[in-house]
Design a protein around this motif. Structure first.
Motif, PDB file in Angstrom:
ATOM      1  N   UNK A   1      48.443 -47.679  -9.241  1.00 27.97           N
ATOM      2  CA  UNK A   1      47.573 -46.534  -9.469  1.00 27.97           C
ATOM      3  C   UNK A   1      46.146 -47.032  -9.688  1.00 27.97           C
TER       4      UNK A   1
ATOM      5  N   UNK B   1      42.957 -37.034  -8.128  1.00 30.71           N
ATOM      6  CA  UNK B   1      44.393 -37.139  -8.421  1.00 30.71           C
ATOM      7  C   UNK B   1      45.086 -38.071  -7.433  1.00 30.71           C
ATOM      8  N   UNK B   2      44.536 -38.211  -6.247  1.00 29.84           N
ATOM      9  CA  UNK B   2      45.224 -39.056  -5.265  1.00 29.84           C
ATOM     10  C   UNK B   2      45.208 -40.532  -5.675  1.00 29.84           C
TER      11      UNK B   2
ATOM     12  N   UNK C   1      46.343 -41.529  -8.295  1.00 34.59           N
ATOM     13  CA  UNK C   1      47.629 -41.726  -8.975  1.00 34.59           C
ATOM     14  C   UNK C   1      48.794 -41.848  -8.007  1.00 34.59           C
ATOM     15  N   UNK C   2      48.528 -41.540  -6.739  1.00 38.12           N
ATOM     16  CA  UNK C   2      49.617 -41.556  -5.767  1.00 38.12           C
ATOM     17  C   UNK C   2      49.874 -42.946  -5.241  1.00 38.12           C
ATOM     18  N   UNK C   3      48.814 -43.745  -5.162  1.00 41.37           N
ATOM     19  CA  UNK C   3      48.990 -45.047  -4.536  1.00 41.37           C
ATOM     20  C   UNK C   3      49.531 -46.037  -5.546  1.00 41.37           C
ATOM     21  N   UNK C   4      49.903 -47.166  -5.042  1.00 45.28           N
ATOM     22  CA  UNK C   4      50.509 -48.180  -5.881  1.00 45.28           C
ATOM     23  C   UNK C   4      49.802 -49.500  -5.663  1.00 45.28           C
TER      24      UNK C   4
ATOM     25  N   UNK D   1      38.873 -43.292   4.050  1.00 49.52           N
ATOM     26  CA  UNK D   1      40.108 -44.039   3.855  1.00 49.52           C
ATOM     27  C   UNK D   1      40.235 -45.120   4.944  1.00 49.52           C
TER      28      UNK D   1
ATOM     29  N   UNK E   1      38.618 -42.355  -2.410  1.00 49.03           N
ATOM     30  CA  UNK E   1      39.237 -42.292  -1.091  1.00 49.03           C
ATOM     31  C   UNK E   1      39.082 -43.632  -0.377  1.00 49.03           C
TER      32      UNK E   1
ATOM     33  N   UNK F   1      41.247 -46.339  -2.098  1.00 52.17           N
ATOM     34  CA  UNK F   1      42.661 -46.258  -1.745  1.00 52.17           C
ATOM     35  C   UNK F   1      42.891 -46.899  -0.381  1.00 52.17           C
TER      36      UNK F   1
ATOM     37  N   UNK G   1      46.939 -54.715   0.830  1.00 49.79           N
ATOM     38  CA  UNK G   1      48.388 -54.880   0.765  1.00 49.79           C
ATOM     39  C   UNK G   1      48.974 -55.160   2.152  1.00 49.79           C
TER      40      UNK G   1
END
Lengths: 337, 337
Positions: free
Chosen positions: A292, A284-285, A287-290, A229, A255, A258, A265
């Motif tokens: 997605x 699944x992670x 889907x957590x960030x924006x 990350x 990872x 993301x 950003x």
DNA sequence: CTGAAAGCGCTTACAG
DNA sequence: CTGAAAGCGCTTACAG
């Protein structure tokens, strides 16, 4: 803890007879003695000493699951399982091993450590190795003569079972998807591609997609580094500085992807308006960030499960030639492209 | 694989002498024989058979790390390690065990399975258990007479070592933080609080903060359920329907809190403008979502590391009375409050 | 149907 | 300094 000898004494028989009852060789024991012994077995809550049993039978029911890794001398720096990819894999491996009557021993192994010592020490019945490269196979894993299943490993595996994902194809699909969306300046963020492995295969797919679409590759498009990350965010910083040079990025893992999105950003770029990002894994992670994460999904649980199946098949003596499985991938469209 | 007997033959000594060299009891062996044997040991890459050694010494160097869990008969549903909390913990436990000369055996244990059988089978030297509740301790863990360290477990632990976090205090700090930010209608999302445990303790802290601030608790503020991302999102759906009833939420864990935030956003609520959310754990994934999660951070790596230390201390015979450690927590302010 | 004996590879008193 | 022997708890031919 009662031993066989004590049980034998209580039942007034030889330990041999007790052993026969334990192993359900009922044709060798009369009904009455059998029942008497079984009762005592239950009453004393007899549990066999697996060390003794294994010493004799020369098998252990232990499967070693190991991940080669540079091991830092600091617990805060050994973070492999923070990545849900590893987590999902061990969930699945443990599940199937337990189901199949085996015990899981887990250990990270460093670049220098010789894995065969561990294998000999514990007489492990089989080994599952995740993500080894050529060099390690030559040194760390040399002379292991128990069944081994390599996961996510390319190179020199003629004699062993292996499971990989459609890595090259996945890289191709990801890049092709970006191209179909009109992207032409497509960077690639990967872990080391020096040695043949998952990263280099995904990179090969990326290159093939460029080729087939007649997009000339530019050396400046390649970013190599540790697949974390944090490193993703770091790379993003560099990319943000020459933002006009890119309209999309194919990133080696979710990872890392993301991290890239976060970094972009933080430096004022919009995803996907200014730059698209596609990952790999389908965690699944994503889907957590924006936004997605759009990604190439692989079935990690199946990977772990089948690794155990391959091993067990061999241990049961049911398997013949080494098998090399390649699991499919699938494009999952979310919002980052 | 050479055994001691074979080495002895090669060196033309008794196996006893070989054993003495292996165990570095040099005062019992002459320099010449010692060197001769050592050379052969290296040449043959001698590795002791740990089954034989352990059978004799009645200790195994195996530490069992286990997590009690309802085990679904479907690998896709056993997802514990997808949660980075578990991942960080096993990273740290494995690290310290390896460092201390022990081997890690890992296994999920179901509600009915009797753990003591496993302990007896493998003669494990010690056990680390994560998150057991009263009922399980009475059934699953009964009659284990090896050193046990309980992590995140409350209840009936007088005789065993244990490590917990300042759960009650963390719940208090979290809720107090919300109150100081002017929130008065504070919901609480937790896993089951029926039995005393991490969830109930954090809930207690929440209730104490309300009390000390003279905010009467409303039964409708409590949401109990499985502590997953999905369940968090589901709860959020219900909360969104009565959005005027809440201006803030204290959520049991980060994973759950991220699900809650996701669910709230999906139903048109803004975090933190419409409703604030605070989590618990301090996982890196809290930084991935938007807004970044404000949370109560605990040191998971320290938890795993110290669990091993407690165990090793006992195995070395250095420990006296059972120890009960409580690790501190810390408010981390990000953007969701 | 039942048992005495050997052996898996190691360690540990004990004797010389 | 060196070795012969017993034993850890189990399994496996073999004999009766």
């Amino acid at each position: 803890m009662a031993s066989i000898v004590e049980i034998a004494k209580m039942a007034k028989v030889s330990k041999m007879t007790v052993s026969n009852v334990i192993h359900k060789k009922y044709e060798k024991v009369s009904k009455e003695t059998r029942e008497r012994i079984e009762r005592i077995l239950v009453e004393t809550n007899y549990t066999p000493n697996l060390f003794a049993r294994n010493l004799k039978s020369n098998s252990s029911k232990i499967i070693l699951f190991t991940i080669p890794q540079t091991i830092e001398n600091d617990p805060y720096k050994n973070t492999a399982f923070n990545n849900p990819f590893y987590g999902e894999l061990i969930n699945s491996i443990e599940f199937n091993l337990r189901k199949s009557g085996y015990y899981l021993m887990f250990r990270f192994v460093s670049d220098e450590e010789i894995l065969s010592n561990l294998v000999l020490n514990w007489n492990v019945d089989g080994v599952i190795i995740l993500g080894a490269v050529k060099k390690e196979i030559r040194t760390v894993f040399k002379d292991i003569n128990v069944p081994v299943v390599f996961i996510d490993t390319y190179a020199d595996l003629e004699e062993s079972d292996s499971i990989v994902t459609e890595d090259e194809q996945g890289g191709f699909i990801a890049t092709n998807h970006l191209i179909r969306r009109g992207k032409r300046k497509i960077g690639v963020v990967v872990s080391s591609i020096k040695e043949i492995g998952v990263a280099s295969k995904r990179y090969d797919g990326y290159r093939r997609a460029l080729d087939e679409n007649n997009i000339p590759f530019d050396d400046k498009w390649l970013f190599e580094g540790f697949p974390s990350f944090e490193f993703g965010a770091l790379i993003a910083q560099r990319i943000a500085k020459e933002k006009d040079a890119f309209d999309a990025l194919f990133v080696y893992s979710d990872v890392m992807a993301i991290g890239v999105i976060k970094g972009l950003k933080d430096h004022g770029l919009r995803v996907p308006q200014d730059i698209s990002v596609i990952g790999f894994d389908g965690l699944y992670i994503g889907d957590l960030c924006e936004p997605r994460l759009t990604t190439i999904k692989q079935d990690i649980t199946a990977k772990g499960y089948m690794a155990v199946d391959l091993l067990v098949r061999k241990l049961d003596g049911r398997s013949l030639a080494p098998e090399h499985l390649t699991l499919p991938v699938k494009l999952i469209e979310k919002e980052s492209v």
